[in-house]
Enzyme design. Structure first.
Site, mmCIF file in Angstrom:
data_model
loop_
_atom_site.group_PDB
_atom_site.id
_atom_site.type_symbol
_atom_site.label_atom_id
_atom_site.label_comp_id
_atom_site.label_asym_id
_atom_site.label_seq_id
_atom_site.Cartn_x
_atom_site.Cartn_y
_atom_site.Cartn_z
ATOM 1 N N HIS A 101 -36.413 -45.583 82.065
ATOM 2 C CA HIS A 101 -37.365 -45.722 80.762
ATOM 3 C C HIS A 101 -37.411 -47.195 80.390
ATOM 4 O O HIS A 101 -36.666 -47.852 80.360
ATOM 5 C CB HIS A 101 -36.588 -44.965 79.654
ATOM 6 C CG HIS A 101 -37.335 -44.926 78.362
ATOM 7 N ND1 HIS A 101 -36.839 -45.207 77.003
ATOM 8 C CD2 HIS A 101 -38.754 -44.330 78.108
ATOM 9 C CE1 HIS A 101 -37.726 -44.734 76.291
ATOM 10 N NE2 HIS A 101 -38.943 -44.406 76.780
ATOM 11 N N ASP B 244 -36.802 -45.582 72.408
ATOM 12 C CA ASP B 244 -37.444 -44.591 71.547
ATOM 13 C C ASP B 244 -36.826 -44.442 70.012
ATOM 14 O O ASP B 244 -35.584 -44.327 70.075
ATOM 15 C CB ASP B 244 -37.783 -43.228 72.175
ATOM 16 C CG ASP B 244 -38.641 -43.144 73.338
ATOM 17 O OD1 ASP B 244 -39.488 -44.079 73.233
ATOM 18 O OD2 ASP B 244 -38.764 -42.141 74.016
ATOM 19 N N HIS C 176 -42.211 -39.864 67.629
ATOM 20 C CA HIS C 176 -41.356 -40.956 67.776
ATOM 21 C C HIS C 176 -42.072 -42.352 67.911
ATOM 22 O O HIS C 176 -43.311 -42.402 68.194
ATOM 23 C CB HIS C 176 -40.303 -40.838 68.800
ATOM 24 C CG HIS C 176 -41.074 -40.856 70.374
ATOM 25 N ND1 HIS C 176 -41.735 -39.743 70.871
ATOM 26 C CD2 HIS C 176 -41.003 -41.878 70.934
ATOM 27 C CE1 HIS C 176 -42.027 -40.099 72.006
ATOM 28 N NE2 HIS C 176 -41.601 -41.401 72.394
ATOM 29 N N HIS D 24 -42.405 -45.222 70.622
ATOM 30 C CA HIS D 24 -41.960 -46.135 71.804
ATOM 31 C C HIS D 24 -42.094 -47.307 71.593
ATOM 32 O O HIS D 24 -43.081 -47.987 71.395
ATOM 33 C CB HIS D 24 -42.643 -45.379 73.081
ATOM 34 C CG HIS D 24 -42.638 -46.068 74.403
ATOM 35 N ND1 HIS D 24 -41.454 -45.710 75.290
ATOM 36 C CD2 HIS D 24 -42.959 -47.036 74.934
ATOM 37 C CE1 HIS D 24 -41.358 -46.603 76.167
ATOM 38 N NE2 HIS D 24 -42.445 -47.489 76.274
#
Length: 269
Positions: free
Chosen positions: A162, A166, A241, A243
């Site tokens: 990732h 987040d 959410h 990012h």
């Protein structure tokens, strides 16, 4: 969005090279070039030609379930790995290389045809930002818990991890610029949904994705803490959410640890 994909050196290509010499009865004979020295001495007037093997033609790969750009690049021996494959097929894949769907056609061996380029004014803003005023850094969103952390490993990401962090917040939560800077892009970007990218005075870029609405535009200068939009679930997400990424360039693939960056600028998480 997922660690560098595996890079495998492409196998060296052997070029078949031959010469043609006149044979008995006018029949042409093909001999390997490496053994042709004696032939040239015996037949100085013989016509000869060197034939090079044609370069490998580009081919099309159809994405299957479970594929990632990293796996495809490795299996197809793509020089430059998944990043080269993504670069060559950016127009087909979109803004998030970790999200490729079954049935998508990728060009391997050359760059795929790209859509019309953005206006030159927009394209150059990321490299020549206007001066921004304001000081101080802050969290991009208040009262949020961290969901997926930076560099969380997973096969769903082409780079293997990732690329941001987040912040779990409901749709409509105000999103703010972490520090003063210049907006280099603001709009819809494929799987990222509505996003904003800001360049800061230290040369780093902050990215805010999946927003439900934007309140800034490309080329605009902002101060730290200035609201730039509202959180949401646009693009490819499983729920609302924010990012958030810190990058060394405006583009995907140049990420650095966003939590470490904020802490280095006096922001507590």
């Amino acid at each position: 969005m997922p660690a560098k994909g595996k890079h495998r050196r492409p196998k060296s290509q052997r070029f078949s090279r031959t010469i043609a010499i006149a044979g008995v009865g006018g029949v042409a004979l093909a001999l390997p070039l490496m053994g042709a020295a004696g032939v040239h001495a015996a037949t100085p007037a013989a016509a000869h030609s060197v034939v090079k093997a044609a370069p490998a033609a580009a081919k099309t790969y159809v994405v299957k379930a479970g594929d990632t750009l990293s796996k495809i690049a490795d299996a197809q021996n793509v020089s430059g790995g998944w990043k080269r494959l993504y670069s060559d097929n950016h127009s087909a894949v979109g803004g998030d290389p970790s999200l490729i769907r079954p049935g998508l056609k990728l060009t391997i061996g050359q760059k795929a045809a790209a859509p019309a380029a953005k206006s030159s004014a927009t394209a150059t803003q990321a490299f020549a930002p206007k001066a921004a005023t304001g000081a101080g850094f802050a969290l991009p969103v208040q009262g949020a818990s961290i969901g997926t952390a930076y560099k969380t490993a997973g096969s769903m990401w082409s780079s293997g991890y990732h690329t941001g962090v987040d912040f779990v917040v409901p749709t409509g939560t105000p999103i703010k610029a972490i520090g003063a800077g210049t907006v280099v892009s603001a709009g819809l970007d494929g799987a990222y949904g509505n996003e904003v990218v800001i360049q800061h005075a230290d040369g780093k870029y902050s990215q805010y994705a999946h927003m439900s609405s934007l309140s800034v535009s490309s080329g605009q200068t902002v101060t730290g803490g200035r609201q730039i939009g509202l959180s949401g679930a646009t693009g490819n997400v499983t729920g609302p959410h924010l990012h958030f990424e810190i990058r060394t360039t405006p583009s995907y693939g140049s990420d650095v640890d966003p939590v470490a960056y904020l802490r280095a600028h006096g922001v507590s998480l």
